[in-house]
Design a protein around this motif. Structure first.
Motif, PDB file in Angstrom:
ATOM      1  N   GLY B 109      -9.930  11.095   3.549  1.00 49.21           N
ATOM      2  CA  GLY B 109      -8.711  10.871   4.325  1.00 49.21           C
ATOM      3  C   GLY B 109      -8.549   9.958   5.302  1.00 49.21           C
ATOM      4  N   TRP B 110      -9.788   9.573   5.902  1.00 51.11           N
ATOM      5  CA  TRP B 110      -9.907   8.698   7.311  1.00 51.11           C
ATOM      6  C   TRP B 110     -10.855   7.716   7.138  1.00 51.11           C
ATOM      7  CZ3 TRP B 110      -7.749  10.632  11.948  1.00 51.11           C
ATOM      8  CH2 TRP B 110      -7.061  11.732  11.744  1.00 51.11           C
ATOM      9  N   VAL B 111     -11.840   7.561   6.319  1.00 53.90           N
ATOM     10  CA  VAL B 111     -12.823   6.479   6.062  1.00 53.90           C
ATOM     11  C   VAL B 111     -12.663   5.659   4.978  1.00 53.90           C
ATOM     12  CG1 VAL B 111     -15.279   5.885   6.359  1.00 53.90           C
ATOM     13  CG2 VAL B 111     -14.137   7.786   7.591  1.00 53.90           C
ATOM     14  N   CYS B 112     -12.655   6.416   3.799  1.00 56.39           N
ATOM     15  CA  CYS B 112     -12.777   5.705   2.537  1.00 56.39           C
ATOM     16  C   CYS B 112     -11.788   4.327   2.491  1.00 56.39           C
ATOM     17  CB  CYS B 112     -12.325   6.539   1.378  1.00 56.39           C
ATOM     18  SG  CYS B 112     -12.393   5.701  -0.350  1.00 56.39           S
ATOM     19  N   PRO B 113     -12.321   3.075   2.248  1.00 57.93           N
ATOM     20  CA  PRO B 113     -11.782   1.977   2.135  1.00 57.93           C
ATOM     21  C   PRO B 113     -10.518   2.035   0.983  1.00 57.93           C
ATOM     22  CG  PRO B 113     -13.799   1.412   1.508  1.00 57.93           C
ATOM     23  CD  PRO B 113     -13.963   2.930   1.991  1.00 57.93           C
ATOM     24  N   LEU B 114     -11.229   2.577  -0.228  1.00 59.77           N
ATOM     25  CA  LEU B 114     -10.121   2.673  -1.318  1.00 59.77           C
ATOM     26  C   LEU B 114      -9.185   3.530  -0.914  1.00 59.77           C
ATOM     27  CD1 LEU B 114      -9.979   1.335  -4.065  1.00 59.77           C
ATOM     28  CD2 LEU B 114     -10.923   3.502  -5.114  1.00 59.77           C
ATOM     29  N   GLY B 115      -9.286   4.684  -0.404  1.00 58.03           N
ATOM     30  CA  GLY B 115      -8.133   5.491   0.041  1.00 58.03           C
ATOM     31  C   GLY B 115      -7.114   4.909   0.751  1.00 58.03           C
ATOM     32  N   THR B 116      -7.938   4.050   2.005  1.00 56.15           N
ATOM     33  CA  THR B 116      -6.603   3.193   2.777  1.00 56.15           C
ATOM     34  C   THR B 116      -5.820   2.363   2.029  1.00 56.15           C
ATOM     35  OG1 THR B 116      -8.196   3.661   4.321  1.00 56.15           O
ATOM     36  CG2 THR B 116      -6.711   1.918   4.850  1.00 56.15           C
ATOM     37  N   ILE B 117      -6.709   1.336   1.094  1.00 52.43           N
ATOM     38  CA  ILE B 117      -5.926   0.583   0.314  1.00 52.43           C
ATOM     39  C   ILE B 117      -4.778   1.237  -0.585  1.00 52.43           C
ATOM     40  CG2 ILE B 117      -6.051  -1.060  -1.606  1.00 52.43           C
ATOM     41  CD1 ILE B 117      -8.945  -1.525  -0.454  1.00 52.43           C
ATOM     42  N   GLN B 118      -4.920   2.220  -1.045  1.00 50.76           N
ATOM     43  CA  GLN B 118      -4.000   2.858  -2.051  1.00 50.76           C
ATOM     44  C   GLN B 118      -2.765   3.564  -1.270  1.00 50.76           C
ATOM     45  OE1 GLN B 118      -5.787   5.288  -5.524  1.00 50.76           O
ATOM     46  NE2 GLN B 118      -7.358   5.654  -3.810  1.00 50.76           N
ATOM     47  N   GLU B 119      -3.198   3.744   0.159  1.00 46.27           N
ATOM     48  CA  GLU B 119      -2.260   4.218   0.865  1.00 46.27           C
ATOM     49  C   GLU B 119      -1.278   3.060   1.338  1.00 46.27           C
ATOM     50  OE1 GLU B 119      -2.460   7.482   4.269  1.00 46.27           O
ATOM     51  OE2 GLU B 119      -4.405   7.870   3.001  1.00 46.27           O
ATOM     52  N   LEU B 120      -1.764   1.900   1.582  1.00 47.96           N
ATOM     53  CA  LEU B 120      -1.200   0.840   2.021  1.00 47.96           C
ATOM     54  C   LEU B 120      -0.275   0.318   0.950  1.00 47.96           C
ATOM     55  CD1 LEU B 120      -3.980  -1.101   4.228  1.00 47.96           C
ATOM     56  CD2 LEU B 120      -2.004   0.237   5.148  1.00 47.96           C
ATOM     57  N   VAL B 121      -0.631   0.433  -0.302  1.00 47.59           N
ATOM     58  CA  VAL B 121       0.080   0.126  -1.584  1.00 47.59           C
ATOM     59  C   VAL B 121       1.229   1.094  -1.351  1.00 47.59           C
ATOM     60  CG1 VAL B 121       0.109  -0.285  -4.061  1.00 47.59           C
ATOM     61  CG2 VAL B 121      -1.926  -0.895  -2.520  1.00 47.59           C
ATOM     62  N   ALA B 122       0.742   2.427  -1.198  1.00 45.30           N
ATOM     63  CA  ALA B 122       1.886   3.548  -1.499  1.00 45.30           C
ATOM     64  C   ALA B 122       2.979   2.884  -0.527  1.00 45.30           C
ATOM     65  CB  ALA B 122       1.293   4.621  -1.289  1.00 45.30           C
TER      66      ALA B 122
END
Ligand code: SF4
Ligand code: SF4
Lengths: 292, 348
Positions: B109-122
């Motif tokens: 929830g805090w580090v993963c680059p792909l997680g961040t990218i998905q949240e930005l798209v969301a």
């Protein structure tokens, strides 16, 4: 076809040998196995060896005689950092990281010397365990005439054809200007580069992989196939002839055998597949439940 | 000062995510050519080895390599078992584990680059009003249906196929099949302007097929993320891998039972992974294997102290009514923001 290519390569190698009178005669002794693609001194892995090993690689001097290899690690205690490993019956020496948990780049040298000639072969062995960066390792002078890469490719990276990389040439620790640096590659190319006032030559790796790049598939079995290259410099000073070589590997250009168009096609196909999800649905009620 | 910069946990998390995204994608720019290899040891996940600008170390790569080259080929050679197989493998698992002891599943929830990218798209999706799709009965179906996929991917692509390739049973093109379909590899390399990973290998059928699946998956989730929160996380083998260790880490989500929960469920609406258990259960069960420790449930629970993010005995964040009231004013639990209104400002 293949024989013709090999003959050509042998001829080219012969020519290089003719231009390099001090290159020792190939295949003359117990430790000297000849290489058909170059007459310059080399350090090559025994069959089956490769880059990125954790424990040890077997390296052997080719085109020169050496009873032992000098191994310099980037990390470890002073006694650990420099070791001599004997060349065994099979013509190879086991080069290992200084400790099981310490790896990274290791500088390996073979040296042959008599009253009139000093011949040095050098290369780098990479161990995939973590270790110190090789910046200092590459800076320290160890022999009279030296060729060192400005930068080494990182793990999972390579020198690649069509790329330019800097190499430094030093004599007695000082940069050597206007020095000719010759390049021979496993794929049969020959090149010639000149150092600038700082002793730096920019080497362009020739685009010489054959299309179906199976070539000789060194190294481990994924990642691009690699071919070997050697850079050599020769110098006469104080009644001695110095010949120094650095050999390593390079890989095909990244865009060979790859299709961006197909990649983009499947990417777009995937995007299209997700479009039905974007059909709007009633939004949530404020803070509340979803409308089913 | 800190309060002004980070009025909410969400804002703080976003800042951490953006810094980690920069580090995992462009790390070598900050720390230098070789030094990048060294931070890599400290960041053992989804710091993709195919990205030449970053710090290059993702636990999934050495795991596949070890199953392929060491365990698989080692069994074939049946020699030097401890030294060649067990120690490197343990080192990979341990360095990974050391990292996860400290931050636990907060990696996701805090580090993963792909997680961040998905949240930005969301965020873009919410901003442009794409209706949110959820894994709940009546919408995309019960979340339980997708949950086993991540375990299958972990077993098949990270453990089994590389092992079979190492044993010589499967093709060597299957040596690191997970990387071949990993959308994070595509996202991080594309962010450095490198299209090499998107391009498909045309000289090897298996590599072409895996690459095609990877590219299609990447395209799919880029668009899906506009409507579905964290579409890839739900099937990510790293989420499964992390959840193996999640009870061992001191960082965890703690939920105490409360009578309001029966009729509430706001936390599970806020949860990007649609974890219903956070509302329906408590204790161990509420800290679900899919939890990314993003903390949104704690932000949106209106009951004081019912959901807490804890590290050891310390509560790092606890739910509370006042915080909740502030939070929903800016953003609804599902992530949608109040539409911008162009009305004259009222003066007192
Ligand atoms: S349960 Fe809470 S912390 Fe875990 S993913 Fe869902 S919202 Fe985030
Ligand atoms: S938001 Fe709080 S009160 Fe509501 S269901 Fe979740 S834990 Fe219970």
């Amino acid at each position: 076809m293949k024989t013709a290519l090999l003959t050509l390569a042998a001829l080219a190698a012969f020519e290089a040998a003719a231009q390099a009178p001090a290159a020792p005669p190939a295949a003359a002794g117990r430790y000297a196995k000849s290489q058909d693609w170059t007459a310059y001194p080399l350090l090559l892995p025994a069959l089956g060896g490769g880059r990125g090993e954790r424990l040890a690689v077997r390296l052997g001097p080719r085109n020169l005689h050496a009873a032992a290899l000098d191994v310099f690690a980037a990390d470890g205690s002073p006694e650990q950092r420099h070791r001599q490993v004997p060349v065994g019956e099979d013509g190879n020496a086991a080069v290992a990281p200084v400790a099981p948990a310490k790896g990274n780049y290791t500088w390996v040298v073979a040296r042959e010397e008599d009253a009139t000639h000093v011949t040095v072969a050098s290369t780098v062995a990479y161990f995939s365990n973590p270790g110190k960066a090789p910046t200092a390792l590459l800076r320290e002078p160890r022999h009279e005439l030296e060729i060192v890469p400005e930068r080494l490719p990182r793990e999972h990276a390579n020198y690649r054809e069509s790329e330019k990389w800097g190499f430094l040439v030093r004599f007695n620790g000082a940069p050597l200007a206007n020095q000719v640096l010759k390049l021979d590659t496993d794929n049969g190319s020959r090149g010639r580069f000149l150092t600038d006032a700082e002793g730096r030559a920019v080497v362009l790796f020739p685009r010489d992989f054959r299309p179906a790049a199976e070539s000789r598939g060194h190294g481990h079995d994924h990642g691009p196939p690699r071919a070997r290259f050697v850079l050599a410099a020769e110098l006469d000073a104080a009644d001695k002839h110095y010949l120094t070589a650095f050999n390593y590997s390079y890989a095909p250009d990244a865009d060979r055998d790859r299709s961006l168009a197909w990649g983009a096609f499947f990417g777009v196909l995937g995007m299209a597949g997700a479009l039905p999800l974007l059909r709007r649905r009633k939004p949530f009620k404020d803070g509340g439940q979803i409308d089913a | 000062m800190l309060k002004a910069l980070f009025p909410t946990l969400a804002r703080f998390r976003l800042a951490v995510q953006l810094i980690m995204l920069a580090l995992t994608v462009y790390g070598s720019v900050v720390v230098g050519h070789y030094a990048a290899e060294k931070i890599s040891g400290a960041l053992p996940a989804l710091s993709c080895a195919y990205d030449m600008q970053n710090s290059a170390y993702c636990v999934l790569i050495p795991t596949q390599h070890q199953f392929h080259h060491r365990i698989g080929e080692g069994i074939v050679r049946a020699q030097q078992v401890t030294f060649q197989i067990v120690i490197p493998f343990l080192m990979t698992v341990l360095s990974f584990f050391a990292f996860f002891v400290v931050i636990g599943k907060a990696f996701c929830g805090w580090v993963c680059p792909l997680g961040t990218i998905q949240e930005l798209v969301a965020r873009i999706g919410r901003r442009f009003g794409f209706g949110l799709r959820r894994f709940v009965p009546g919408d995309l179906g019960a979340v339980g249906r997708v949950r086993p996929v991540k375990w299958l991917l972990l077993l098949a692509l990270v453990f089994l196929l590389p092992l079979l390739a190492g044993l010589g049973v499967a093709s060597h093109s299957l040596g690191n099949p997970y990387c071949d379909i990993c959308p994070s590899r595509l996202a991080t390399t594309l962010l450095t302007g490198n299209t090499e990973q998107l391009a498909l290998r045309t000289n090897d059928g298996i590599a072409f097929a895996l690459g095609a699946i990877g590219d299609a998956l990447f395209g799919f989730l880029l668009v899906a993320a506009l409507a579905v929160r964290q579409p890839f996380c739900r099937i990510c083998p790293l989420l499964a891998w992390n959840s193996l260790f999640q009870r061992l880490s001191p960082l965890r989500l703690v939920k105490t039972p409360h009578e309001a929960c029966a009729k509430c469920g706001v936390c599970s609406q806020a949860c990007p992974l649609d974890i219903a258990e956070i509302a329906q259960a408590h204790g161990r069960k509420a800290f679900h294997e899919d939890c990314t420790l993003c903390g949104r449930c704690a932000e949106y629970c209106p009951q004081d102290g019912v959901i807490q993010l804890k590290w050891g005995p310390w509560a790092l964040f606890a739910s509370g009514r006042e915080y909740y009231k502030r939070r929903v004013k800016a953003e609804l639990p599902d992530g949608s923001v109040k539409p911008v209104r162009f009305a004259a400002r009222e003066h007192a």
